[in-house]
Scaffold this active site. Structure first.
Site, PDB file in Angstrom:
ATOM      1  CB  SER A  29      -0.909   0.008   1.233  1.00  0.00           C
ATOM      2  OG  SER A  29      -1.967  -0.885   1.046  1.00  0.00           O
ATOM      3  CD  GLU A  73      -9.384   2.990  -0.638  1.00  0.00           C
ATOM      4  OE1 GLU A  73      -8.927   2.436   0.369  1.00  0.00           O
ATOM      5  OE2 GLU A  73      -9.082   2.627  -1.797  1.00  0.00           O
ATOM      6  CG  HIS A 124      -8.268   4.918   4.494  1.00  0.00           C
ATOM      7  ND1 HIS A 124      -7.897   3.633   4.827  1.00  0.00           N
ATOM      8  CD2 HIS A 124      -8.634   4.879   3.199  1.00  0.00           C
ATOM      9  CE1 HIS A 124      -8.028   2.852   3.767  1.00  0.00           C
ATOM     10  NE2 HIS A 124      -8.469   3.577   2.764  1.00  0.00           N
ATOM     11  CB  CYS A 169      -8.559  -0.126  10.168  1.00  0.00           C
ATOM     12  SG  CYS A 169      -7.632   1.377  10.024  1.00  0.00           S
TER      13      CYS A 169
HETATM   14  O1  SUG Z   1      -5.618  -0.295   2.610  1.00  0.00           O
HETATM   15  N1  SUG Z   1      -3.180  -2.061   4.432  1.00  0.00           N
HETATM   16  C1  SUG Z   1      -4.492  -1.452   4.380  1.00  0.00           C
HETATM   17  C2  SUG Z   1      -4.829  -0.834   5.704  1.00  0.00           C
HETATM   18  C3  SUG Z   1      -6.239  -0.315   5.737  1.00  0.00           C
HETATM   19  C4  SUG Z   1      -6.548   0.435   6.991  1.00  0.00           C
HETATM   20  N2  SUG Z   1      -7.890   0.843   7.006  1.00  0.00           N
HETATM   21  C5  SUG Z   1      -8.361   2.026   7.451  1.00  0.00           C
HETATM   22  N3  SUG Z   1      -7.580   3.031   7.714  1.00  0.00           N
HETATM   23  N4  SUG Z   1      -9.635   2.170   7.555  1.00  0.00           N
HETATM   24  C6  SUG Z   1      -4.567  -0.413   3.262  1.00  0.00           C
HETATM   25  O2  SUG Z   1      -3.570   0.295   3.057  1.00  0.00           O
HETATM   26  C7  SUG Z   1      -1.367  -3.465   3.590  1.00  0.00           C
HETATM   27  C8  SUG Z   1      -1.195  -4.833   2.975  1.00  0.00           C
HETATM   28  C9  SUG Z   1       0.230  -5.220   2.822  1.00  0.00           C
HETATM   29  O3  SUG Z   1       1.094  -4.354   2.606  1.00  0.00           O
HETATM   30  O4  SUG Z   1       0.531  -6.451   2.903  1.00  0.00           O
HETATM   31  C10 SUG Z   1      -2.789  -2.918   3.483  1.00  0.00           C
HETATM   32  O5  SUG Z   1      -3.490  -3.238   2.546  1.00  0.00           O
END
Ligand code: SUG
Length: 446
Positions: A24, A176, A251, A370
């Site tokens: 990400s 999202e 986010h 989250c």
């Molecule tokens: O979309 N991390 C997620 C975390 C989401 C957090 N959600 C909120 N803030 N609501 C993202 O970035 C990381 C996966 C990886 O690197 O293996 C990931 O997808």
């Protein structure tokens, strides 16, 4: 304070393939822990312990199932072939991030599953849910089909619920979910004011974030407000501050949160903080209780590393509020001081804090908030929800046993080449659908 209305938190059950792949961009924890060894069993148990903490506080808790991972169909769709071992090896050799995308357990972050508008806010008085298309990241863009299927099984009753199709799967409508949405109301059962937060507006490209991607569009927010049949006078759109995105606020729920009439945020969260407060308070008919962290309290960087704003603020049965914060928030003295001050301050209803260990999720950028999708429901609506996912002590015991028996202890990136691990993760999900009474949820069951 007895009421026939409550917020129900639907937490994502952390799946058996939880791993650290650095997928990400703009999510600093995901990038800095890339390649590390994950602990899927410990991760899922941390998530279940969080649900138990909320239940023990007298709150209603439910669960969303993880997705079918690894997603071998995805690898075949993009041209890899052979038996499963060959398929995984080919994907790895071509681009390890494609292999990792197929294994990602990212659906654990249920705040990104959907946007939810509860029945007091909608014209037809139904609960509206729109699964997020998550098109900004490849690994997340694969979630919406199963999310939609799961939500349609859970919120099946058309007299109470409408589960929309995701928005068009195109950058202009990048969505999202609830991570960029906050609902304010005098209390959960009252008509609310819904705040939609975006990072991109194609009609106003100036002042965009420069270093990191902006994930949510204004067009997506506007479409959700329309399809959810919200009263336009009770909807507010606000833009994330580009400096916040560039500091790692991918986010809005990394920098702001709210519950009922309480709004907690960092002064650099939004491009227009001052007018925002008036815009929210006037349709609400009462001032919001604001808890503003100023840069002199702690910086954007402190907010991102501590994840304070990714706490859940919950209303307890006695009417007071509690903060469900990540343990990491105690490790930064400036943030900890701010929390202590907030709890002691009688001008806001937050009286207690519970620090939870969700470190496995935190290392991928996912804190307590989250991990959950908030769904405010009346008792009648709650009774119409698929009861197999409503958390009880009995279900908690079953899920704890299930995770302990079937989940791997550890996953490294080289394990993603292992077809035996792939099969055992999918076999586990077959049992899970029996436990949750969600038959044929997954593609492999059809
Ligand atoms: O979309 N991390 C997620 C975390 C989401 C957090 N959600 C909120 N803030 N609501 C993202 O970035 C990381 C996966 C990886 O690197 O293996 C990931 O997808």
């Amino acid at each position: 304070m007895p009421t026939d209305y409550q917020e129900v938190n639907f937490d994502g059950l952390i799946g058996p393939t939880h791993n650290y792949a650095g997928l990400s961009a703009g999510n600093i924890a995901s990038l800095s822990n890339a390649g590390g060894t994950s602990k899927p069993k410990a991760a899922a148990l941390q998530g279940l312990a969080k649900m138990k903490t909320l239940m023990d506080l007298g709150l209603k808790q439910a669960i969303l199932p993880p997705q079918q991972r690894p997603d071998l169909t995805f690898l075949r769709n993009i041209g890899f072939t052979g038996n499963n071992a060959q398929l995984l090896a080919q994907a790895h050799d071509a681009d390890p991030t494609l292999l990792a995308a197929a294994w990602s357990a990212s659906s654990m972050w249920a705040a990104n599953a959907a946007t939810v508008s509860p029945s007091p806010d909608t014209k037809d008085h139904k609960v509206h849910l729109t699964p997020a298309n998550l098109v900004s990241n490849l690994h997340r863009s694969r979630e919406h089909p199963t999310t939609t299927a799961a939500l349609r099984m859970i919120f099946k009753d058309p007299t109470h619920f409408t589960v929309h199709d995701p928005l068009p799967r195109q950058a202009r409508f990048a969505d999202e979910g609830a991570a960029n949405h906050v609902r304010f109301a005098a209390s959960h059962d009252q008509p609310g004011v819904e705040l939609f937060v975006y990072g991109v507006d194609i009609h106003d490209p100036a002042n965009a974030a420069r270093n990191y991607p902006s994930r949510q569009t204004r067009a997506a927010c506007q479409a959700l407000a329309r399809t959810h049949q919200l009263d336009p006078t009770r909807v507010v759109f606000a833009r994330q501050h580009p400096d916040a995105i560039d500091a790692g606020v991918f986010h809005n729920d990394v920098i702001a949160t709210g519950n009922e009439n309480v709004f907690m945020y960092h002064e650099q969260a939004f491009a227009t903080s001052r007018s925002l407060l008036t815009d929210l308070a006037s349709p609400l008919g009462q001032p919001l209780i604001t808890i503003e962290a100023q840069d002199s309290d702690f910086s954007l960087q402190d907010a991102v590393t501590s994840y304070l704003f990714n706490s859940q603020i919950v209303t307890l049965p006695n009417g007071s509020m509690a903060l469900i914060a990540p343990l990491e928030a105690t490790e930064n003295t400036r943030v900890k001081t701010f929390i202590d001050k907030t709890i002691a301050d009688p001008s806001n209803p937050i009286n207690t804090v519970h620090y939870l260990d969700v470190r496995e999720s935190m290392r991928n950028g996912g804190g307590p908030a989250c991990l959950r999708l908030r769904v405010p429901l009346s008792n009648n609506e709650l009774a119409a929800v698929h009861q197999g996912v409503i958390m009880t002590n009995d279900l908690l015991t079953k899920l704890t046993d299930f995770v302990t028996r079937t989940y791997p202890d550890e996953i490294t990136q080289s394990d993603l080449l292992d077809p035996t691990l792939a099969q055992s993760c999918i076999d586990a999900l077959d049992e899970l659908t029996q436990i949750l009474d969600l038959p044929n949820l997954y593609p492999f069951q059809q």
